[in-house]
Design an enzyme around this catalytic site. Structure first.
Site, PDB file in Angstrom:
ATOM      1  N   ASP A  15     103.209  14.084  25.134  1.00  7.09           N
ATOM      2  CA  ASP A  15     102.186  14.904  24.457  1.00  7.09           C
ATOM      3  C   ASP A  15     102.712  15.776  23.301  1.00  7.09           C
ATOM      4  O   ASP A  15     102.326  16.949  23.181  1.00  7.09           O
ATOM      5  CB  ASP A  15     101.466  15.798  25.480  1.00  7.09           C
ATOM      6  CG  ASP A  15     100.736  15.003  26.553  1.00  7.09           C
ATOM      7  OD1 ASP A  15     100.903  13.774  26.600  1.00  7.09           O
ATOM      8  OD2 ASP A  15     100.018  15.604  27.377  1.00  7.09           O
ATOM      9  N   ASP A  57      97.625  13.226  25.172  1.00  4.33           N
ATOM     10  CA  ASP A  57      96.414  13.754  25.771  1.00  4.33           C
ATOM     11  C   ASP A  57      95.291  13.280  24.850  1.00  4.33           C
ATOM     12  O   ASP A  57      95.362  13.484  23.630  1.00  4.33           O
ATOM     13  CB  ASP A  57      96.539  15.288  25.760  1.00  4.33           C
ATOM     14  CG  ASP A  57      95.916  15.967  26.943  1.00  4.33           C
ATOM     15  OD1 ASP A  57      95.821  15.363  28.024  1.00  4.33           O
ATOM     16  OD2 ASP A  57      95.534  17.150  26.786  1.00  4.33           O
ATOM     17  N   HIS A  59      91.391  13.275  24.901  1.00  2.00           N
ATOM     18  CA  HIS A  59      90.158  13.668  25.578  1.00  2.00           C
ATOM     19  C   HIS A  59      88.900  13.287  24.804  1.00  2.00           C
ATOM     20  O   HIS A  59      88.890  13.366  23.565  1.00  2.00           O
ATOM     21  CB  HIS A  59      90.125  15.190  25.767  1.00  2.00           C
ATOM     22  CG  HIS A  59      91.202  15.749  26.636  1.00  2.00           C
ATOM     23  ND1 HIS A  59      91.501  15.257  27.872  1.00  2.00           N
ATOM     24  CD2 HIS A  59      92.040  16.807  26.437  1.00  2.00           C
ATOM     25  CE1 HIS A  59      92.472  15.979  28.401  1.00  2.00           C
ATOM     26  NE2 HIS A  59      92.826  16.920  27.561  1.00  2.00           N
ATOM     27  N   LYS A 101      96.027   9.358  27.942  1.00  2.00           N
ATOM     28  CA  LYS A 101      95.639   9.835  29.276  1.00  2.00           C
ATOM     29  C   LYS A 101      94.536  10.877  29.195  1.00  2.00           C
ATOM     30  O   LYS A 101      94.304  11.446  28.120  1.00  2.00           O
ATOM     31  CB  LYS A 101      96.855  10.401  30.017  1.00  2.00           C
ATOM     32  CG  LYS A 101      97.449  11.604  29.336  1.00  2.00           C
ATOM     33  CD  LYS A 101      98.628  12.120  30.119  1.00  2.00           C
ATOM     34  CE  LYS A 101      99.263  13.302  29.442  1.00  2.00           C
ATOM     35  NZ  LYS A 101      98.376  14.446  29.232  1.00  2.00           N
ATOM     36  N   CYS A 140     102.106  18.991  31.733  1.00  2.00           N
ATOM     37  CA  CYS A 140     102.191  17.525  31.686  1.00  2.00           C
ATOM     38  C   CYS A 140     103.607  16.991  31.849  1.00  2.00           C
ATOM     39  O   CYS A 140     103.788  15.923  32.431  1.00  2.00           O
ATOM     40  CB  CYS A 140     101.536  17.026  30.405  1.00  2.00           C
ATOM     41  SG  CYS A 140      99.737  17.260  30.459  1.00  2.00           S
TER      42      CYS A 140
HETATM   43  C1  VGL Z   1      98.438  19.757  28.710  1.00  5.42           C
HETATM   44  C2  VGL Z   1      97.065  21.532  29.165  1.00  5.42           C
HETATM   45  C3  VGL Z   1      95.943  20.742  28.980  1.00  5.42           C
HETATM   46  C4  VGL Z   1      99.829  19.230  28.522  1.00  5.42           C
HETATM   47  C5  VGL Z   1      97.328  18.948  28.538  1.00  5.42           C
HETATM   48  O1  VGL Z   1     100.001  18.201  27.826  1.00  5.42           O
HETATM   49  O2  VGL Z   1     100.782  19.843  29.063  1.00  5.42           O
HETATM   50  N1  VGL Z   1      98.292  21.032  29.038  1.00  5.42           N
HETATM   51  N2  VGL Z   1      96.092  19.451  28.675  1.00  5.42           N
HETATM   52 ZN    ZN Z   2      94.437  18.316  27.993  1.00  4.89          ZN
END
Ligand code: VGL
Ligand code: ZN
Length: 191
Positions: A15, A57, A59, A101, A140
């Protein structure tokens, strides 16, 4: 790491997206500092024929983890937006495996293994050891390294190539201790 990488290794870059870097929607303090560290690990992986995996990430606009929809985070990493793009200086190889993801509106997923088929892909390639870095250490990255260890991969946390978001002070160090207790090797510095 003084050892060379091998085709039995996989580097998982978690991420490293604009929204998790300073100026982004959910910034990790000094999150962009992981970029040169990870570029050094990517070069190490490529030189030894190791697989490079980059998770993101990814979404939908109405994701359940977003505050307006009852979640705990500001909206971030909406698929296809500039905030969801990888950091511009991250040197992801063309042959890297990209894992998206948390793509379903009603379900969050912190681990790069969660709902992505990553474990099967690693096994198909004969991966035995995974090295994990990226953002954020206390979410993550932690979840990904814990899943890797549980799945039976020899797991290494690249401590210098990750940063915590630290909603609560100390979350970063607690994450490291949790990983250590789960059998994850903690490695400082560059290859
Ligand atoms: C993450 C908070 C919300 C991360 C992803 O990649 O650590 N943290 N979504
Ligand atoms: Zn997230």
């Amino acid at each position: 790491m003084s050892e060379a990488a091998s085709p039995n290794d996989a580097l998982i870059v978690v991420d490293v997206q604009n929204d998790f870097c300073p100026g982004g929607a959910l910034p990790v303090p000094a999150g962009d500092e992981v970029v040169p560290e990870l570029n050094a690990w990517i070069a190490w992986a490529r030189a030894g024929g190791a697989l490079v995996v980059a998770s993101r990430d990814w979404h939908p606009a109405h994701h359940c983890s977003f505050e307006p929809f009852g979640g705990r985070w500001p909206p971030h990493c909406i698929a296809g937006t500039p905030g969801a793009a990888f950091h511009p200086r991250l040197e992801i190889p063309d042959e890297a495996v990209i894992v998206s993801k948390a793509t379903q509106p009603d379900r969050d997923a912190y681990s790069a293994f969660d709902g992505t088929g990553l474990e099967t892909r690693l096994r198909e390639r004969g991966v035995k050891r995974v090295l994990v870095g990226g953002l954020a250490l206390d979410y993550c990255v932690k979840a990904t390294a814990l899943d890797a260890a549980r799945a039976g991969f020899e797991t290494v946390l690249l401590r210098s190539a990750t940063r915590p978001v630290e909603v609560h002070p100390g979350d970063g160090e607690r994450a490291v201790e949790e990983l250590r207790a789960a059998g994850v090797r903690i490695l400082d510095g560059r290859p």
